[in-house]
Design a protein around this motif. Structure first.
Motif, PDB file in Angstrom:
ATOM      1  N   THR A  55     -12.303 -11.504  -5.056  1.00 13.47           N
ATOM      2  CA  THR A  55     -11.509 -10.908  -6.119  1.00 13.47           C
ATOM      3  C   THR A  55     -10.815  -9.662  -5.573  1.00 13.47           C
ATOM      4  O   THR A  55     -11.189  -9.139  -4.510  1.00 13.47           O
ATOM      5  CB  THR A  55     -12.377 -10.507  -7.315  1.00 13.47           C
ATOM      6  N   ALA A  56      -9.818  -9.183  -6.295  1.00 10.76           N
ATOM      7  CA  ALA A  56      -9.125  -7.963  -5.884  1.00 10.76           C
ATOM      8  C   ALA A  56     -10.076  -6.777  -5.854  1.00 10.76           C
ATOM      9  O   ALA A  56      -9.985  -5.914  -4.973  1.00 10.76           O
ATOM     10  CB  ALA A  56      -7.960  -7.686  -6.828  1.00 10.76           C
ATOM     11  N   ARG A  57     -11.008  -6.725  -6.794  1.00 11.74           N
ATOM     12  CA  ARG A  57     -11.978  -5.618  -6.816  1.00 11.74           C
ATOM     13  C   ARG A  57     -12.863  -5.667  -5.569  1.00 11.74           C
ATOM     14  O   ARG A  57     -13.161  -4.629  -4.969  1.00 11.74           O
ATOM     15  CB  ARG A  57     -12.830  -5.689  -8.081  1.00 11.74           C
ATOM     16  N   GLN A  58     -13.283  -6.850  -5.172  1.00 12.74           N
ATOM     17  CA  GLN A  58     -14.087  -6.970  -3.962  1.00 12.74           C
ATOM     18  C   GLN A  58     -13.292  -6.548  -2.728  1.00 12.74           C
ATOM     19  O   GLN A  58     -13.839  -5.904  -1.823  1.00 12.74           O
ATOM     20  CB  GLN A  58     -14.581  -8.407  -3.813  1.00 12.74           C
ATOM     21  N   PRO A  89       0.666 -14.279 -13.398  1.00  9.04           N
ATOM     22  CA  PRO A  89       2.128 -14.144 -13.342  1.00  9.04           C
ATOM     23  C   PRO A  89       2.617 -13.024 -12.429  1.00  9.04           C
ATOM     24  O   PRO A  89       3.720 -13.085 -11.900  1.00  9.04           O
ATOM     25  CB  PRO A  89       2.534 -13.899 -14.793  1.00  9.04           C
ATOM     26  N   ASP A  90       1.818 -11.968 -12.254  1.00  9.69           N
ATOM     27  CA  ASP A  90       2.173 -10.905 -11.316  1.00  9.69           C
ATOM     28  C   ASP A  90       0.889 -10.282 -10.782  1.00  9.69           C
ATOM     29  O   ASP A  90      -0.203 -10.618 -11.232  1.00  9.69           O
ATOM     30  CB  ASP A  90       3.083  -9.848 -11.956  1.00  9.69           C
ATOM     31  N   ALA A  91       1.030  -9.389  -9.822  1.00 10.78           N
ATOM     32  CA  ALA A  91      -0.147  -8.856  -9.125  1.00 10.78           C
ATOM     33  C   ALA A  91      -0.457  -7.408  -9.489  1.00 10.78           C
ATOM     34  O   ALA A  91      -1.207  -6.745  -8.771  1.00 10.78           O
ATOM     35  CB  ALA A  91       0.047  -8.980  -7.615  1.00 10.78           C
ATOM     36  N   ARG A  92       0.082  -6.930 -10.596  1.00  8.80           N
ATOM     37  CA  ARG A  92      -0.193  -5.529 -10.948  1.00  8.80           C
ATOM     38  C   ARG A  92      -1.668  -5.297 -11.239  1.00  8.80           C
ATOM     39  O   ARG A  92      -2.229  -4.251 -10.887  1.00  8.80           O
ATOM     40  CB  ARG A  92       0.663  -5.119 -12.155  1.00  8.80           C
ATOM     41  N   ARG A  93      -2.311  -6.259 -11.869  1.00  4.84           N
ATOM     42  CA  ARG A  93      -3.738  -6.096 -12.157  1.00  4.84           C
ATOM     43  C   ARG A  93      -4.557  -6.164 -10.872  1.00  4.84           C
ATOM     44  O   ARG A  93      -5.628  -5.549 -10.772  1.00  4.84           O
ATOM     45  CB  ARG A  93      -4.202  -7.153 -13.151  1.00  4.84           C
ATOM     46  N   HIS A  94      -4.082  -6.912  -9.892  1.00  2.00           N
ATOM     47  CA  HIS A  94      -4.786  -6.954  -8.606  1.00  2.00           C
ATOM     48  C   HIS A  94      -4.812  -5.563  -7.974  1.00  2.00           C
ATOM     49  O   HIS A  94      -5.845  -5.106  -7.483  1.00  2.00           O
ATOM     50  CB  HIS A  94      -4.102  -7.950  -7.661  1.00  2.00           C
ATOM     51  N   ARG A  95      -3.658  -4.890  -7.980  1.00  2.00           N
ATOM     52  CA  ARG A  95      -3.620  -3.533  -7.439  1.00  2.00           C
ATOM     53  C   ARG A  95      -4.562  -2.616  -8.219  1.00  2.00           C
ATOM     54  O   ARG A  95      -5.318  -1.832  -7.627  1.00  2.00           O
ATOM     55  CB  ARG A  95      -2.199  -2.977  -7.495  1.00  2.00           C
ATOM     56  N   ALA A  96      -4.519  -2.720  -9.546  1.00  4.76           N
ATOM     57  CA  ALA A  96      -5.341  -1.846 -10.381  1.00  4.76           C
ATOM     58  C   ALA A  96      -6.822  -2.062 -10.116  1.00  4.76           C
ATOM     59  O   ALA A  96      -7.601  -1.104 -10.028  1.00  4.76           O
ATOM     60  CB  ALA A  96      -5.008  -2.083 -11.856  1.00  4.76           C
ATOM     61  N   GLU A  97      -7.229  -3.314  -9.986  1.00  9.91           N
ATOM     62  CA  GLU A  97      -8.641  -3.588  -9.733  1.00  9.91           C
ATOM     63  C   GLU A  97      -9.074  -3.087  -8.358  1.00  9.91           C
ATOM     64  O   GLU A  97     -10.158  -2.518  -8.212  1.00  9.91           O
ATOM     65  CB  GLU A  97      -8.917  -5.088  -9.850  1.00  9.91           C
ATOM     66  N   ALA A  98      -8.232  -3.292  -7.346  1.00 11.84           N
ATOM     67  CA  ALA A  98      -8.570  -2.791  -6.016  1.00 11.84           C
ATOM     68  C   ALA A  98      -8.665  -1.272  -6.019  1.00 11.84           C
ATOM     69  O   ALA A  98      -9.543  -0.681  -5.364  1.00 11.84           O
ATOM     70  CB  ALA A  98      -7.535  -3.262  -5.004  1.00 11.84           C
ATOM     71  N   ALA A  99      -7.761  -0.612  -6.777  1.00 15.41           N
ATOM     72  CA  ALA A  99      -7.732   0.852  -6.825  1.00 15.41           C
ATOM     73  C   ALA A  99      -8.956   1.435  -7.527  1.00 15.41           C
ATOM     74  O   ALA A  99      -9.281   2.608  -7.331  1.00 15.41           O
ATOM     75  CB  ALA A  99      -6.459   1.321  -7.511  1.00 15.41           C
ATOM     76  N   GLU A 100      -9.625   0.645  -8.333  1.00 17.55           N
ATOM     77  CA  GLU A 100     -10.860   1.127  -8.960  1.00 17.55           C
ATOM     78  C   GLU A 100     -11.935   1.382  -7.898  1.00 17.55           C
ATOM     79  O   GLU A 100     -12.839   2.202  -8.109  1.00 17.55           O
ATOM     80  CB  GLU A 100     -11.373   0.091  -9.961  1.00 17.55           C
ATOM     81  N   GLN A 101     -11.839   0.700  -6.769  1.00 18.35           N
ATOM     82  CA  GLN A 101     -12.831   0.829  -5.699  1.00 18.35           C
ATOM     83  C   GLN A 101     -12.319   1.639  -4.515  1.00 18.35           C
ATOM     84  O   GLN A 101     -13.090   2.308  -3.834  1.00 18.35           O
ATOM     85  CB  GLN A 101     -13.238  -0.564  -5.211  1.00 18.35           C
ATOM     86  N   PHE A 102     -11.005   1.572  -4.268  1.00 13.11           N
ATOM     87  CA  PHE A 102     -10.420   2.155  -3.059  1.00 13.11           C
ATOM     88  C   PHE A 102      -9.277   3.077  -3.459  1.00 13.11           C
ATOM     89  O   PHE A 102      -8.302   2.640  -4.074  1.00 13.11           O
ATOM     90  CB  PHE A 102      -9.901   1.025  -2.162  1.00 13.11           C
ATOM     91  N   ASP A 103      -9.397   4.361  -3.109  1.00 11.90           N
ATOM     92  CA  ASP A 103      -8.374   5.329  -3.498  1.00 11.90           C
ATOM     93  C   ASP A 103      -7.374   5.597  -2.374  1.00 11.90           C
ATOM     94  O   ASP A 103      -6.651   6.594  -2.400  1.00 11.90           O
ATOM     95  CB  ASP A 103      -9.009   6.640  -3.961  1.00 11.90           C
ATOM     96  N   GLY A 104      -7.322   4.706  -1.389  1.00 10.12           N
ATOM     97  CA  GLY A 104      -6.399   4.870  -0.267  1.00 10.12           C
ATOM     98  C   GLY A 104      -5.094   4.124  -0.472  1.00 10.12           C
ATOM     99  O   GLY A 104      -4.674   3.827  -1.593  1.00 10.12           O
ATOM    100  N   ASP A 105      -4.462   3.802   0.624  1.00 10.39           N
ATOM    101  CA  ASP A 105      -3.142   3.171   0.651  1.00 10.39           C
ATOM    102  C   ASP A 105      -3.284   1.669   0.373  1.00 10.39           C
ATOM    103  O   ASP A 105      -3.868   0.938   1.165  1.00 10.39           O
ATOM    104  CB  ASP A 105      -2.515   3.416   2.023  1.00 10.39           C
ATOM    105  N   ILE A 106      -2.736   1.224  -0.768  1.00 10.92           N
ATOM    106  CA  ILE A 106      -2.808  -0.186  -1.154  1.00 10.92           C
ATOM    107  C   ILE A 106      -1.408  -0.768  -1.210  1.00 10.92           C
ATOM    108  O   ILE A 106      -0.514  -0.206  -1.840  1.00 10.92           O
ATOM    109  CB  ILE A 106      -3.488  -0.356  -2.527  1.00 10.92           C
ATOM    110  N   VAL A 107      -1.223  -1.915  -0.546  1.00  7.95           N
ATOM    111  CA  VAL A 107       0.055  -2.630  -0.581  1.00  7.95           C
ATOM    112  C   VAL A 107      -0.191  -4.012  -1.173  1.00  7.95           C
ATOM    113  O   VAL A 107      -1.053  -4.745  -0.687  1.00  7.95           O
ATOM    114  CB  VAL A 107       0.669  -2.781   0.826  1.00  7.95           C
ATOM    115  N   VAL A 108       0.544  -4.332  -2.230  1.00  7.83           N
ATOM    116  CA  VAL A 108       0.522  -5.687  -2.762  1.00  7.83           C
ATOM    117  C   VAL A 108       1.598  -6.462  -2.021  1.00  7.83           C
ATOM    118  O   VAL A 108       2.784  -6.190  -2.149  1.00  7.83           O
ATOM    119  CB  VAL A 108       0.785  -5.699  -4.278  1.00  7.83           C
ATOM    120  N   ALA A 109       1.184  -7.419  -1.210  1.00  5.34           N
ATOM    121  CA  ALA A 109       2.128  -8.119  -0.345  1.00  5.34           C
ATOM    122  C   ALA A 109       3.119  -8.943  -1.153  1.00  5.34           C
ATOM    123  O   ALA A 109       2.754  -9.585  -2.139  1.00  5.34           O
ATOM    124  CB  ALA A 109       1.372  -9.018   0.624  1.00  5.34           C
TER     125      ALA A 109
END
Length: 304
Positions: A246-249, A272-292
């Motif tokens: 998952t994006a959170r993992q 439909p889009d990956a905005r929630r993927h970024r949000a979930e990853a950001a809950e765990q990682f406060d660094g540089d995140i790129v949604v490809a």
């Protein structure tokens, strides 16, 4: 300035969408070009991205599900069509030898390219060169799958003030670099006294897998982590059932492994889009995140 960037050729998972092609990732690393998991349409995506087949020096497959390998026939034939002169090494799980043979010879063509098969049969280094070392680790997926880790060796960088302090100038600098020590006046100066360590850069490519130790080993201290984020946490049970993250993992891995830039990709068509993927990853990682996104170019962060 070195040329190190990821050219994203496709970001979908099992089913492509109008905006996401099947997988495909070309890592340009100085004079090397590592093509990871070319799915259907990769040859055309490379044209749209403005990168020639001649940039490819290594073909790296994580496993033999179609969205990760059905672009191989077109890429292999393009190498011959373009008369690529340098050898291209192909890395893939050894259990898929028959699959690779079928992909390589999927149709009639005049094979001129020097494609060298290097099956991966165990964990550890699979290639070494000026780029450093390419390692593979087995992942946890319903079929044999591996992840890849590229490691550049640490180097030493001269510190001008320290060179001046020890009276080292001109050709003596080169002599010190070659031999590790040099006589200056009445004392011997060692390379370590006038240099600092410049850590080598690291890259990891982690596709279809459940969470396992190998994911963390691959991602440890990398400058750029490309990792699947096929599902959202709402579908975590489905992710585990089919051997995905998952994006959170993915964010958790980046946080625990001291990753500098996290690239999320391999998105299920159900979203439909990956905005929630970024949000979930950001809950765990406060660094540089790129949604490809398809055809985007993502630089490898400068050396530490």
């Amino acid at each position: 300035m070195s040329n190190r960037e990821l050219v994203v050729l496709g970001t979908a998972s099992q089913v492509p969408t109008r905006h996401r092609n099947h997988n495909g990732y070309l890592l340009l690393w100085d004079g090397e070009g590592f093509l990871f998991d070319p799915g259907e349409g990769t040859q055309r995506q490379m044209m749209l991205a403005g990168v020639a087949a001649s940039r490819i020096t290594r073909l790296c497959l994580t496993h033999f599900h179609g969205d990760h390998c059905l672009g191989v026939p077109g890429v292999v034939q393009r190498l011959s069509l373009d008369d690529v002169k340098h050898p291209v090494h192909a890395h893939f799980p050894a259990s898929g030898l028959d699959y690779f043979a079928r992909l390589r010879h999927a149709s009639i063509f005049y094979e001129r390219a020097d494609l060298r098969e290097v099956p991966v049969s165990s964990d550890g280094p699979v290639a070494e060169g000026d780029f450093g070392a390419l390692h593979a680790r087995r992942l946890d997926h319903p079929v044999d799958a591996v992840g890849y880790r590229l490691v550049e060796p640490d180097r030493r960088r001269f510190v001008p003030d320290l060179l001046a302090e020890h009276g080292i100038t001109g050709p003596t600098v080169g002599q010190l670099q070659r031999s590790g020590t040099v006589e200056v006046g009445h004392r011997r100066v060692h390379l370590e006294e006038v240099t600092v360590v410049r850590p080598g850069q690291k890259f990891a490519f982690v596709m279809d897998t459940r969470m396992c130790d190998a994911v963390y080993d691959l991602a440890a201290d990398v400058d750029l982590l490309v990792i699947e984020a096929t599902f959202l946490t709402d579908d975590a049970e489905l992710a585990s059932q089919y051997g995905h993250l998952t994006a959170r993992q993915a964010g958790e891995v980046a946080a625990q492994c001291n990753v500098r830039r996290l690239v999320l990709t391999h998105f299920s068509q159900r979203y439909p889009d990956a905005r929630r993927h970024r949000a979930e990853a950001a809950e765990q990682f406060d660094g540089d995140i790129v949604v490809a996104e398809d055809l985007s170019r993502i630089p490898v962060p400068p050396g530490r």
